[in-house]
Design an enzyme around this catalytic site. Structure first.
Site, PDB file in Angstrom:
ATOM      1  N   GLU A   1       0.841  -1.209   0.000  1.00 25.26           N
ATOM      2  CA  GLU A   1       0.000   0.000   0.000  1.00 25.26           C
ATOM      3  C   GLU A   1       0.868   1.248   0.000  1.00 25.26           C
ATOM      4  O   GLU A   1       1.858   1.332   0.729  1.00 25.26           O
ATOM      5  CB  GLU A   1      -0.903  -0.012   1.240  1.00 25.26           C
ATOM      6  CG  GLU A   1      -2.203   0.744   1.045  1.00 25.26           C
ATOM      7  CD  GLU A   1      -3.115   0.093  -0.012  1.00 25.26           C
ATOM      8  OE1 GLU A   1      -3.056   0.507  -1.188  1.00 25.26           O
ATOM      9  OE2 GLU A   1      -3.866  -0.819   0.353  1.00 25.26           O
ATOM     10  N   HIS A   2       0.475   2.202  -0.834  1.00 25.11           N
ATOM     11  CA  HIS A   2       1.239   3.439  -1.043  1.00 25.11           C
ATOM     12  C   HIS A   2       2.641   3.149  -1.564  1.00 25.11           C
ATOM     13  O   HIS A   2       3.580   3.880  -1.275  1.00 25.11           O
ATOM     14  CB  HIS A   2       1.310   4.264   0.252  1.00 25.11           C
ATOM     15  CG  HIS A   2       0.037   5.023   0.532  1.00 25.11           C
ATOM     16  ND1 HIS A   2      -0.302   6.168  -0.135  1.00 25.11           N
ATOM     17  CD2 HIS A   2      -0.971   4.783   1.403  1.00 25.11           C
ATOM     18  CE1 HIS A   2      -1.474   6.608   0.309  1.00 25.11           C
ATOM     19  NE2 HIS A   2      -1.909   5.785   1.239  1.00 25.11           N
TER      20      HIS A   2
ATOM     21  N   GLY B   1     -12.669   3.224  -1.740  1.00 24.34           N
ATOM     22  CA  GLY B   1     -11.357   2.599  -1.937  1.00 24.34           C
ATOM     23  C   GLY B   1     -11.402   1.286  -2.695  1.00 24.34           C
ATOM     24  O   GLY B   1     -10.421   0.560  -2.734  1.00 24.34           O
TER      25      GLY B   1
ATOM     26  N   SER C   1     -12.290   1.243  -5.938  1.00 24.38           N
ATOM     27  CA  SER C   1     -12.067   1.626  -7.339  1.00 24.38           C
ATOM     28  C   SER C   1     -13.298   1.515  -8.219  1.00 24.38           C
ATOM     29  O   SER C   1     -13.255   0.933  -9.307  1.00 24.38           O
ATOM     30  CB  SER C   1     -10.933   0.803  -7.951  1.00 24.38           C
ATOM     31  OG  SER C   1      -9.744   1.288  -7.477  1.00 24.38           O
TER      32      SER C   1
ATOM     33  N   SER D   1     -14.318   3.968  -9.787  1.00 23.64           N
ATOM     34  CA  SER D   1     -13.987   4.779 -10.966  1.00 23.64           C
ATOM     35  C   SER D   1     -13.260   3.939 -12.020  1.00 23.64           C
ATOM     36  O   SER D   1     -13.580   4.010 -13.206  1.00 23.64           O
ATOM     37  CB  SER D   1     -13.146   5.997 -10.568  1.00 23.64           C
ATOM     38  OG  SER D   1     -11.929   5.628  -9.984  1.00 23.64           O
TER      39      SER D   1
ATOM     40  N   GLU E   1      -8.083   9.110 -16.302  1.00 23.40           N
ATOM     41  CA  GLU E   1      -8.345   9.601 -14.944  1.00 23.40           C
ATOM     42  C   GLU E   1      -7.349  10.695 -14.553  1.00 23.40           C
ATOM     43  O   GLU E   1      -7.717  11.698 -13.941  1.00 23.40           O
ATOM     44  CB  GLU E   1      -8.307   8.425 -13.949  1.00 23.40           C
ATOM     45  CG  GLU E   1      -8.822   8.813 -12.592  1.00 23.40           C
ATOM     46  CD  GLU E   1      -9.496   7.690 -11.819  1.00 23.40           C
ATOM     47  OE1 GLU E   1      -9.896   6.671 -12.423  1.00 23.40           O
ATOM     48  OE2 GLU E   1      -9.626   7.840 -10.588  1.00 23.40           O
TER      49      GLU E   1
ATOM     50  N   ASP F   1      -5.321   0.403  -9.939  1.00 29.06           N
ATOM     51  CA  ASP F   1      -6.774   0.245  -9.972  1.00 29.06           C
ATOM     52  C   ASP F   1      -7.244  -0.276 -11.326  1.00 29.06           C
ATOM     53  O   ASP F   1      -7.978  -1.259 -11.421  1.00 29.06           O
ATOM     54  CB  ASP F   1      -7.472   1.585  -9.694  1.00 29.06           C
ATOM     55  CG  ASP F   1      -7.075   2.165  -8.356  1.00 29.06           C
ATOM     56  OD1 ASP F   1      -6.326   1.496  -7.617  1.00 29.06           O
ATOM     57  OD2 ASP F   1      -7.518   3.290  -8.049  1.00 29.06           O
TER      58      ASP F   1
HETATM   59  P1  ADP Z   1     -13.366   5.034  -5.901  1.00 34.53           P
HETATM   60  O1  ADP Z   1     -12.399   4.776  -4.801  1.00 34.53           O
HETATM   61  O2  ADP Z   1     -14.658   4.308  -5.681  1.00 34.53           O
HETATM   62  O3  ADP Z   1     -12.784   4.790  -7.247  1.00 34.53           O
HETATM   63  P2  ADP Z   1     -13.378   7.729  -6.862  1.00 34.53           P
HETATM   64  O4  ADP Z   1     -13.613   9.017  -6.176  1.00 34.53           O
HETATM   65  O5  ADP Z   1     -12.086   7.491  -7.515  1.00 34.53           O
HETATM   66  O6  ADP Z   1     -13.724   6.578  -5.819  1.00 34.53           O
HETATM   67  O7  ADP Z   1     -14.502   7.528  -7.993  1.00 34.53           O
HETATM   68  C1  ADP Z   1     -15.853   7.728  -7.712  1.00 34.53           C
HETATM   69  C2  ADP Z   1     -16.497   8.446  -8.878  1.00 34.53           C
HETATM   70  O8  ADP Z   1     -16.576   7.558 -10.024  1.00 34.53           O
HETATM   71  C3  ADP Z   1     -17.939   8.849  -8.601  1.00 34.53           C
HETATM   72  O9  ADP Z   1     -17.997  10.100  -7.944  1.00 34.53           O
HETATM   73  C4  ADP Z   1     -18.520   8.908 -10.003  1.00 34.53           C
HETATM   74  O10 ADP Z   1     -18.176  10.114 -10.645  1.00 34.53           O
HETATM   75  C5  ADP Z   1     -17.794   7.765 -10.707  1.00 34.53           C
HETATM   76  N1  ADP Z   1     -18.614   6.550 -10.548  1.00 34.53           N
HETATM   77  C6  ADP Z   1     -18.333   5.465  -9.816  1.00 34.53           C
HETATM   78  N2  ADP Z   1     -19.341   4.570  -9.850  1.00 34.53           N
HETATM   79  C7  ADP Z   1     -20.301   5.092 -10.627  1.00 34.53           C
HETATM   80  C8  ADP Z   1     -21.615   4.666 -11.030  1.00 34.53           C
HETATM   81  N3  ADP Z   1     -22.121   3.510 -10.614  1.00 34.53           N
HETATM   82  N4  ADP Z   1     -22.319   5.488 -11.828  1.00 34.53           N
HETATM   83  C9  ADP Z   1     -21.825   6.669 -12.235  1.00 34.53           C
HETATM   84  N5  ADP Z   1     -20.615   7.126 -11.882  1.00 34.53           N
HETATM   85  C10 ADP Z   1     -19.851   6.355 -11.086  1.00 34.53           C
HETATM   86 MG    MG Z   2     -11.047   5.771  -7.998  1.00 35.15          MG
END
Ligand code: ADP
Ligand code: MG
Length: 391
Positions: free
Chosen positions: A34-35, A130, A132, A134, A166, A178
């Site tokens: 991690e990190h 956390g 992922s 995104s 991203e 990720d």
């Molecule tokens: P994570 O750790 O879950 O990746 P992030 O902040 O990197 O958190 O990403 C979250 C963002 O990704 C949300 O704010 C949204 O913009 C997009 N996202 C994730 N899941 C969805 C979804 N099911 N529908 C639409 N957008 C999503």
């Molecule tokens: Mg993310």
């Protein structure tokens, strides 16, 4: 109704016909390392059985129309205007649409063609905890455009394009782990990635062990500032250690022995941050042999050490994560427990004997709620395949 049925029926309502294809791309959890991704280290994630699903078809329209079913929102964009981050009516793309649009943008930057699509997507990867979500959105859309484009990119290439989307389009400074895990996941295997060479291999996880993810439900704001400070401290350590070790390029190149010899040349805070990284890379170097030998006890101990190091040296834990880990570690069947992801909230990851997993999840949830007043989400998970076309 499961997610695939849900998006299929929303797609039919919205577009008036059945979708041509369904894709799925998973979230991920990191077991060790991690990190260290931005220090050229080794990470050990797995794709999980929670994923983003898209129902989609090609369209002759000049723009793609996407429905985010989880937000009940719609957005449109076209390859021509992608760089402006706007919709055909000139309004700004909503934040969620930047992730799929960013993938189209990154493909276009590579000179790869993307056709317009109509799509409805939804996910059971919790957002911002956390795991992922995104990257799972990005990797799902990468498969969607690949399916319609008549080209095929290796999974790691798709991951790199998602990371570029991203970093450069959405504007989030993430490493490659990720997207890599979401793109390259393998059923029932952990993935060992060398973040310097991008070489990777699978490592076994015994059948009798479950991956349990426990969401504290705490989300800390302002974490990107802290994240950048940690990255700066690592760079500062490399700069200072170069006085004695001129050949090093990153903390990956510093052995634990050299680090111990030179630690007193570093300011206290820089020393703590760098010690975490150097020792964590040392731990992830031991992981492969332990897992190949099925020594899950020793591997679990490395996870516990990782948590202590993230808490005390890297200082990215928080009270709720510590409560979750402290309750989990002594429970029957628990081999190892630690915070996972960037920290400051989000989830812990636990390796637990399958025979004990139900009792573990119950005791962990009850203990956490009693101590914090918060109701956690507990996901009993397993390693799954990476992004794929389902039909
Ligand atoms: P994570 O750790 O879950 O990746 P992030 O902040 O990197 O958190 O990403 C979250 C963002 O990704 C949300 O704010 C949204 O913009 C997009 N996202 C994730 N899941 C969805 C979804 N099911 N529908 C639409 N957008 C999503
Ligand atoms: Mg993310």
């Amino acid at each position: 109704m499961n997610l695939i049925d849900q998006i299929t029926s929303t797609y039919k309502e919205k577009f008036g016909h059945a979708p041509a294809h369904i894709v799925r791309a998973p979230g991920r959890v990191n077991l060790l390392g991690e990190h260290v991704d931005y220090n050229d280290g080794f990470v050990l994630p797995a794709a999980i059985d929670r994923a983003t699903y898209i129902a989609f078809s090609p369209t002759d329209a000049p723009h793609s129309t996407l429905v985010a079913a989880d937000f009940d929102q719609q957005a449109s964009f076209s390859a021509e205007t992608i760089a402006t981050k706007t919709q055909p009516d000139s309004s700004a793309l909503p934040e969620w649409a930047l992730y799929p649009a960013g993938v189209m943008w990154a493909l276009k930057e590579e000179g790869i063609s993307t056709s317009s699509i109509n799509a409805v997507f939804a996910s059971d990867v919790p957002r911002g905890s956390g795991l992922s979500s995104s990257a799972s959105v990005e990797m799902a859309f990468a498969i969607a455009w690949q399916t319609l484009g008549g080209w095929t990119l290796p999974a790691m290439q798709r991951a790199l394009l998602g990371q570029k989307a991203e970093n450069k389009y959405v504007g989030v400074n993430c490493g490659i782990m990720d997207q890599f895990a979401s793109a390259c996941g393998v059923e029932n295997k952990l993935l060992l990635l060398d973040c310097r060479s991008l070489e990777w291999k699978t490592v076994p996880l015994p059948d009798h062990v479950a991956i349990v993810i426990a969401d504290t439900t705490v989300r800390r704001k302002l974490t990107s500032g802290e994240y950048n400070k940690r990255r700066d401290a690592c760079e500062e350590a490399v700069r200072l250690l170069k006085n004695d070790l001129p050949k090093i390029k990153s903390l990956r190149d510093v052995s634990v022995a050299d680090f111990n010899r030179l630690a007193n040349t570093l300011p206290d805070e820089v020393e703590k941050r760098a010690r975490h990284v150097v020792e964590e890379i040392g731990r992830s170097n031991q992981a492969e042999a332990l897992l190949e030998a099925g020594d899950i006890q020793s591997f679990g101990r490395l996870m516990n050490e990782c948590h202590a190091s993230l808490r005390d040296l890297y200082e990215v834990s928080c009270p709720e994560l510590n409560v979750m880990v402290n309750i989990a570690q002594p429970l029957k069947g628990c081999y190892g427990a630690r915070l996972t992801g960037a920290g400051f909230g989000g989830c812990t990851v636990n390796l637990v004997a399958k025979n004990d997993v139900e009792a573990f999840a119950k005791a962990l949830a009850a203990g956490y709620e009693a101590e914090t007043g918060l109701r956690p989400e507990i996901y009993i998970s397993h390693a799954s395949n990476g992004a794929e076309l389902l039909g």
